[in-house]
Design a protein around this motif. Structure first.
Motif, PDB file in Angstrom:
ATOM      1  N   ILE A   1      -0.115  -4.663   1.291  1.00 57.01           N
ATOM      2  CA  ILE A   1      -0.348  -3.286   0.507  1.00 57.01           C
ATOM      3  C   ILE A   1      -1.267  -2.434   1.744  1.00 57.01           C
ATOM      4  O   ILE A   1      -2.128  -2.342   1.808  1.00 57.01           O
ATOM      5  N   THR A   2      -1.013  -1.063   1.826  1.00 53.38           N
ATOM      6  CA  THR A   2      -1.507  -0.022   2.267  1.00 53.38           C
ATOM      7  C   THR A   2      -2.309   0.406   1.066  1.00 53.38           C
ATOM      8  O   THR A   2      -2.328   0.310  -0.374  1.00 53.38           O
TER       9      THR A   2
ATOM     10  N   ASP B   1      -7.978   3.977  -3.211  1.00 50.95           N
ATOM     11  CA  ASP B   1      -8.879   3.923  -4.515  1.00 50.95           C
ATOM     12  C   ASP B   1      -8.277   3.253  -5.835  1.00 50.95           C
ATOM     13  O   ASP B   1      -8.091   2.076  -6.206  1.00 50.95           O
ATOM     14  N   THR B   2      -6.881   3.969  -5.623  1.00 55.59           N
ATOM     15  CA  THR B   2      -5.919   4.205  -6.811  1.00 55.59           C
ATOM     16  C   THR B   2      -5.302   2.540  -6.525  1.00 55.59           C
ATOM     17  O   THR B   2      -5.243   1.831  -8.440  1.00 55.59           O
ATOM     18  N   VAL B   3      -4.476   2.451  -5.732  1.00 56.44           N
ATOM     19  CA  VAL B   3      -3.881   1.139  -5.796  1.00 56.44           C
ATOM     20  C   VAL B   3      -4.411   0.080  -6.101  1.00 56.44           C
ATOM     21  O   VAL B   3      -3.934  -0.839  -6.997  1.00 56.44           O
ATOM     22  N   LEU B   4      -4.973  -0.177  -5.325  1.00 58.72           N
ATOM     23  CA  LEU B   4      -6.060  -1.360  -5.656  1.00 58.72           C
ATOM     24  C   LEU B   4      -6.736  -1.612  -6.994  1.00 58.72           C
ATOM     25  O   LEU B   4      -6.616  -2.426  -7.899  1.00 58.72           O
TER      26      LEU B   4
ATOM     27  N   LYS C   1       6.383  -3.154  -5.029  1.00 56.52           N
ATOM     28  CA  LYS C   1       6.173  -2.188  -5.366  1.00 56.52           C
ATOM     29  C   LYS C   1       5.457  -1.185  -4.706  1.00 56.52           C
ATOM     30  O   LYS C   1       5.567   0.031  -4.531  1.00 56.52           O
ATOM     31  N   PHE C   2       4.022  -2.311  -3.953  1.00 56.47           N
ATOM     32  CA  PHE C   2       3.182  -1.159  -2.875  1.00 56.47           C
ATOM     33  C   PHE C   2       3.014  -1.771  -1.815  1.00 56.47           C
ATOM     34  O   PHE C   2       2.439  -0.596  -1.585  1.00 56.47           O
TER      35      PHE C   2
ATOM     36  N   MET D   1      -5.925  -1.331   4.178  1.00 56.36           N
ATOM     37  CA  MET D   1      -5.363  -2.110   4.091  1.00 56.36           C
ATOM     38  C   MET D   1      -5.235  -3.196   3.313  1.00 56.36           C
ATOM     39  O   MET D   1      -6.590  -4.054   3.928  1.00 56.36           O
ATOM     40  N   LEU D   2      -4.796  -3.970   2.663  1.00 58.87           N
ATOM     41  CA  LEU D   2      -5.065  -4.620   1.208  1.00 58.87           C
ATOM     42  C   LEU D   2      -3.528  -6.106   1.481  1.00 58.87           C
ATOM     43  O   LEU D   2      -3.335  -5.992   2.123  1.00 58.87           O
ATOM     44  N   LEU D   3      -4.307  -7.311   2.322  1.00 60.62           N
ATOM     45  CA  LEU D   3      -3.840  -9.146   1.754  1.00 60.62           C
ATOM     46  C   LEU D   3      -4.178  -9.347   0.699  1.00 60.62           C
ATOM     47  O   LEU D   3      -5.481  -9.229   0.148  1.00 60.62           O
TER      48      LEU D   3
END
Length: 91
Positions: A35-36, A39-42, A23-24, A1-3
């Motif tokens: 955000i879930t 690696d691609t999203v990050l 969007k994410f 998870m990203l904050l």
């Protein structure tokens, strides 16, 4: 998870960035998104920040990305507790 937490002084750029993040994931607080992670999203988010938003930053602006592991514990209180529940609508 990203904050992802941000403090951007320019209203137009701040609004554009929040729409981009939506969007994410979803907004936890006014300037914090959950955000879930993948690696691609990050990589996409970091590239967008570096290629688009960093150019517009003043000394007052910042974006902080917290990359949390799956073992991190999240505890919510108040309204935030409602965000934890899945809602199913059958029509």
């Amino acid at each position: 998870m990203l904050l992802i937490s941000y403090d951007i002084s320019n209203d137009k750029i701040r609004t554009k960035f929040s729409k981009y993040l939506s969007k994410f994931g979803f907004r936890l607080q006014y300037s914090v998104f959950e955000i879930t992670n993948s690696d691609t999203v990050l990589k996409n988010i970091e590239a967008e920040i570096q290629n688009t938003y960093m150019k517009t930053f003043t000394e007052e602006d910042s974006i902080i990305i917290f990359n949390l592991s799956e073992t991190c514990k999240k505890t919510c209180y108040g309204y935030a507790r409602n965000e934890e529940k899945e809602v199913f609508i059958i029509g």
